[in-house]
Design a protein around this motif. Sequence first.
Motif, mmCIF file in Angstrom:
data_model
loop_
_atom_site.group_PDB
_atom_site.id
_atom_site.type_symbol
_atom_site.label_atom_id
_atom_site.label_comp_id
_atom_site.label_asym_id
_atom_site.label_seq_id
_atom_site.Cartn_x
_atom_site.Cartn_y
_atom_site.Cartn_z
ATOM 1 N N LYS A 119 6.928 -18.526 -17.133
ATOM 2 C CA LYS A 119 7.928 -18.097 -18.120
ATOM 3 C C LYS A 119 7.839 -16.598 -18.341
ATOM 4 C CE LYS A 119 7.780 -22.656 -20.025
ATOM 5 N NZ LYS A 119 6.947 -23.136 -18.925
ATOM 6 N N GLY A 120 8.063 -15.873 -17.289
ATOM 7 C CA GLY A 120 8.074 -14.421 -17.399
ATOM 8 C C GLY A 120 6.891 -13.801 -16.698
ATOM 9 N N ILE A 121 7.185 -12.853 -15.811
ATOM 10 C CA ILE A 121 6.104 -12.236 -15.052
ATOM 11 C C ILE A 121 5.302 -11.289 -15.934
ATOM 12 C CG2 ILE A 121 7.579 -10.372 -14.184
ATOM 13 C CD1 ILE A 121 4.658 -12.042 -12.348
ATOM 14 N N ARG A 168 0.812 -1.216 0.000
ATOM 15 C CA ARG A 168 0.000 0.000 0.000
ATOM 16 C C ARG A 168 0.842 1.260 0.000
ATOM 17 N NH1 ARG A 168 -4.989 -2.053 -0.966
ATOM 18 N NH2 ARG A 168 -5.324 -3.886 0.298
ATOM 19 N N GLN A 169 2.093 1.139 0.417
ATOM 20 C CA GLN A 169 2.929 2.331 0.499
ATOM 21 C C GLN A 169 4.031 2.326 -0.528
ATOM 22 O OE1 GLN A 169 4.313 1.994 4.460
ATOM 23 N NE2 GLN A 169 2.381 2.586 5.369
ATOM 24 N N ALA A 170 4.005 1.378 -1.440
ATOM 25 C CA ALA A 170 5.141 1.256 -2.342
ATOM 26 C C ALA A 170 4.770 1.731 -3.738
ATOM 27 C CB ALA A 170 5.594 -0.191 -2.393
ATOM 28 N N ASP A 171 5.788 2.233 -4.438
ATOM 29 C CA ASP A 171 5.583 2.668 -5.817
ATOM 30 C C ASP A 171 6.133 1.672 -6.812
ATOM 31 O OD1 ASP A 171 4.859 5.169 -4.742
ATOM 32 O OD2 ASP A 171 6.982 5.654 -4.566
ATOM 33 N N LEU A 172 7.148 0.956 -6.371
ATOM 34 C CA LEU A 172 7.917 0.170 -7.323
ATOM 35 C C LEU A 172 7.993 -1.257 -6.820
ATOM 36 C CD1 LEU A 172 10.040 -0.318 -9.556
ATOM 37 C CD2 LEU A 172 11.733 0.510 -7.983
ATOM 38 N N MET A 173 7.722 -2.165 -7.721
ATOM 39 C CA MET A 173 7.832 -3.568 -7.358
ATOM 40 C C MET A 173 9.009 -4.128 -8.146
ATOM 41 S SD MET A 173 4.770 -6.118 -7.876
ATOM 42 C CE MET A 173 4.798 -7.800 -7.620
ATOM 43 N N ILE A 174 10.021 -4.574 -7.414
ATOM 44 C CA ILE A 174 11.145 -5.217 -8.091
ATOM 45 C C ILE A 174 10.893 -6.710 -8.012
ATOM 46 C CG2 ILE A 174 13.629 -5.479 -8.205
ATOM 47 C CD1 ILE A 174 13.976 -2.878 -6.848
ATOM 48 N N VAL A 175 10.486 -7.315 -9.094
ATOM 49 C CA VAL A 175 10.222 -8.757 -9.094
ATOM 50 C C VAL A 175 11.578 -9.437 -9.161
ATOM 51 C CG1 VAL A 175 8.987 -10.632 -10.153
ATOM 52 C CG2 VAL A 175 8.095 -8.350 -10.309
ATOM 53 N N SER A 176 12.113 -9.776 -7.995
ATOM 54 C CA SER A 176 13.499 -10.214 -7.955
ATOM 55 C C SER A 176 13.566 -11.700 -7.781
ATOM 56 C CB SER A 176 14.208 -9.515 -6.804
ATOM 57 O OG SER A 176 13.469 -9.710 -5.639
ATOM 58 N N GLY A 177 13.482 -12.407 -8.870
ATOM 59 C CA GLY A 177 13.684 -13.841 -8.763
ATOM 60 C C GLY A 177 12.658 -14.643 -9.537
ATOM 61 N N GLY A 203 16.332 -9.962 -13.221
ATOM 62 C CA GLY A 203 16.904 -11.289 -13.388
ATOM 63 C C GLY A 203 16.247 -12.064 -14.522
ATOM 64 N N ALA A 204 17.005 -13.010 -15.034
ATOM 65 C CA ALA A 204 16.530 -13.802 -16.160
ATOM 66 C C ALA A 204 15.237 -14.523 -15.823
ATOM 67 C CB ALA A 204 17.612 -14.809 -16.550
ATOM 68 N N CYS A 205 15.120 -14.954 -14.565
ATOM 69 C CA CYS A 205 13.940 -15.719 -14.196
ATOM 70 C C CYS A 205 12.672 -14.899 -14.297
ATOM 71 C CB CYS A 205 14.072 -16.203 -12.760
ATOM 72 S SG CYS A 205 15.191 -17.543 -12.590
ATOM 73 N N ALA A 206 12.709 -13.683 -13.794
ATOM 74 C CA ALA A 206 11.498 -12.881 -13.817
ATOM 75 C C ALA A 206 11.159 -12.475 -15.242
ATOM 76 C CB ALA A 206 11.674 -11.646 -12.945
ATOM 77 N N ILE A 207 12.174 -12.401 -16.103
ATOM 78 C CA ILE A 207 11.914 -11.990 -17.478
ATOM 79 C C ILE A 207 11.313 -13.143 -18.271
ATOM 80 C CG2 ILE A 207 13.000 -11.238 -19.589
ATOM 81 C CD1 ILE A 207 15.038 -9.773 -17.896
ATOM 82 N N SER A 208 11.930 -14.317 -18.165
ATOM 83 C CA SER A 208 11.505 -15.377 -19.067
ATOM 84 C C SER A 208 11.466 -16.753 -18.428
ATOM 85 C CB SER A 208 12.461 -15.442 -20.246
ATOM 86 O OG SER A 208 13.696 -15.943 -19.800
ATOM 87 N N GLY A 209 11.796 -16.861 -17.185
ATOM 88 C CA GLY A 209 11.946 -18.190 -16.596
ATOM 89 C C GLY A 209 13.405 -18.552 -16.424
ATOM 90 N N GLY A 210 14.255 -17.917 -17.175
ATOM 91 C CA GLY A 210 15.691 -18.026 -16.967
ATOM 92 C C GLY A 210 16.194 -19.450 -17.043
ATOM 93 N N PRO A 211 17.131 -19.795 -16.209
ATOM 94 C CA PRO A 211 17.687 -21.147 -16.253
ATOM 95 C C PRO A 211 16.647 -22.213 -15.946
ATOM 96 C CG PRO A 211 18.589 -19.908 -14.407
ATOM 97 C CD PRO A 211 17.797 -18.960 -15.209
ATOM 98 N N PHE A 212 15.587 -21.840 -15.279
ATOM 99 C CA PHE A 212 14.594 -22.834 -14.871
ATOM 100 C C PHE A 212 13.407 -22.865 -15.820
ATOM 101 C CE2 PHE A 212 16.913 -21.544 -11.139
ATOM 102 C CZ PHE A 212 17.299 -22.747 -10.628
ATOM 103 N N LYS A 213 13.599 -22.342 -17.004
ATOM 104 C CA LYS A 213 12.470 -22.178 -17.914
ATOM 105 C C LYS A 213 11.756 -23.482 -18.201
ATOM 106 C CE LYS A 213 11.314 -20.083 -22.233
ATOM 107 N NZ LYS A 213 11.662 -19.036 -23.143
#
Lengths: 179, 385, 218
Positions: free
Chosen positions: C132-134, C79-88, C115-125
């Motif tokens: 496969k990507g948020i 509720r108080q945040a502007d930015l969400m860093i999807v880290s992982g 990170g690669a994971c949040a973009i596309s699934g990365g090494p664990f795709k």
Amino acid sequence: MLQQFPEAEWDEAAGAIIAPLGQALAVAEWLLGQGVDYCSNVTGVDYLEREVKEKVTGEDGKMETVTRTIPSRMDVVYHLYSMQKQTGPLVLKQRTNREQPQVQSLTPVWRSCELQEREVYDLFGVDFTGHPDQRRILMWDEFEGHPMRKDYTEPFDYEWEPTPHNEILDKHHRGKVIV
Amino acid sequence: MSNATATAPNYELIQRDGLDTGLLEISMGPHHPSTHGVFRMDVKLDGETVVDLQPVFGYLHRNHEKLAENMSYLSSMPFTDRLDYFNSMTNNWAYALAAEQLIEIEIPERAEYLRVIMSELTRLVNHVSLVGFFVNDLGALGTPLLYAFREREKILDLFEQASGARMMCNYFRFGGLRNDVPEGWLDRAREVVDRFPKFLDEYEKLLCENEIILSRTQGVGNLSKELAISAGITGPMLRASGESYDIRKVDRYGIYDRFQFRVPYSEGDVGDCYDRFMVRMLEMRESIGILKQALDGIEDGPVLGNAPKVFKPKPAEAYGRIEAPKGELGFYLIADGTPKPYRFRVRPPSFINLTVLRDMCLGQKVADAVIILGSIDIVLGEVDR
Amino acid sequence: MTTPNTSPGIDLDDTTRAELERAGVIVSKVDYLYNWARGGSVWPLTFGLACCAIEMIASATSRFDISRFGSEVFRPTPRQADLMIVSGTVTKKMAPQVVRIYNQMPEPKWVIAMGACAISGGPFKQGYNVLKGIDRYIPVDVYLPGCPPRPEAVLQSLNYLQEKIRTQDIKSDPAFTVGRRQYPVPEFTGTDLEPPYNPEVWQPPANPNAQPLEEATA
Ligand code: SF4
């Protein structure tokens, strides 16, 4: 050990004891009495039915190739140690079928099996009789199927692509050297 | 309790002091600042006291084992980095140790020494960050973490110089190490190691006899020795409960039999959060001792043995385990004669250490449940794999 | 110091501007000032998913010091945040929660896929439980590749985000005109999430090598 439980088998290749069917709990309790107080690792292994070609020497002294079918099975493997005596590991296996796998839970003997047996239930679908709290642990509750089984197929995703390793393996099978 | 995922509250009315109060059911996590990642605890509270607690796993289940069964042995090595992402070096070692049982490889002397150095440095990284996170969970928001990460950065620099990556080192190979450390690295490592006790003194002065820490951690989250052994607890947590079981001493893997070190453990049978905290503080001192001996003993030489180009072991089974900073990290491999493992299993220490979370939290305050979880020292990458 | 003329539409030459500034008058546009202010005080959410979260924490510590860019206030509540860093890695089990948290954040809100994971699934795709990507469910503003990205890279992605914020137009940006953006939370089914992606946000790109669906599943 083998004297106490004459039906237990010794698997030479794996260096493991295969507990007789339905007696695993008794074996475990006996082991606990012998000072094996620490169960480190519990896991399942899924063996599909497969065919192996073997060269055997026939009666007439000729080599012939025989195709043998190894039936499918499911193993639950326990790695046991003794903290008092600082010895181990002792590998204990429970063997069951793949279709309706059911083994005895060893959680009453070693608490450390609790979460790990739940995991084996989740990923392999092995039913542990006597487990206090058998639910899915890693996947969500509505999930169907058991993903660590060898024949599990994933839901279709257009992005699926073969891994680079498949190709490497193919090359390897064709006899090319890879680095 | 930010963003507790709403579950239907279950108001069983209880009569106390003439008041009707209900049990409060809250779900802490999976996004909660004190769960160290995406862990979730379904807690039932009577007032502030925990009456039931169910851990919920799987929010970071990345299918490590399934992926590893579909690739060649060596390609799993970078994936092991990502299991316990604080301690990539020890993860590598455990996996290499299991794989080296499948195939006969001689490991050169220098590689053995470097393995010990790397893994003890990793232990320092892990414990130092744990202290930061733990005090963070106690309510000292931010500041201790800054101190902890200051030390961590120095060691990460060493890792980066040796392997090229800060966190995901991927440095070990079957039969040795990927490459030798660069010139002058050993001197820099010695410098870091020599300076480290000073920081430890600082921590000890600030934290170990701190009134707030004492009163919040002593007698909280007790774990008896019997339960600890039966539940397969390993690592500092087991030693805090009074059992001095250290795989470095028991298995003597690598060249640990050449070093003089003591295994700190708690003599009492309490095993509370303070013991777990202290065992880790003391373990850091021992690690420094090992590091000094290893840095003195290391000699020049090759770092990679006669590893085969194609790693293709004969059908066999192997279980390799090491004393990772969090406990016993084991890898169970079944080879079937192909270049891929038939079964690849990780025995994750922090997952199994969570078995007793419920037992330790019952009857404690909900704020203490957070500390108890912090003192177990979990990393979700390893819990869920 | 003369404020550079970054406010298009106001035609003042530099001498007039300097003269006005000496007299204590700064001529600018509300957009510019507003964007400058909020770009310099982006509050990220304390939201760690996997390994990348550790590097995100490291970027907040004294060596890298994200507070130089005004983002040191990590808020635990959305509720108080502007930015969400999807880290992982976002697993399928976690994805509904991520969308839910995003829905709870007030506007204006931004997302960095770290990170690669949040973009596309990365090494664990290839994993059966890995999303496969948020960006299949929520819009992403900055993609930050790496496995894990270094803390410096986190800072740079923040800079990119600030640049993006500076070009936002208060009058027309959806963040201000549409109200709080909320996206449907995916549901669990027997094998997968339903829907597998949010067509409003993301469409599968045309894949020349893709087989027709029936063929591939047959
Ligand atoms: S991108 Fe790499 S470091 Fe980041 S979460 Fe994924 S595996 Fe971990």
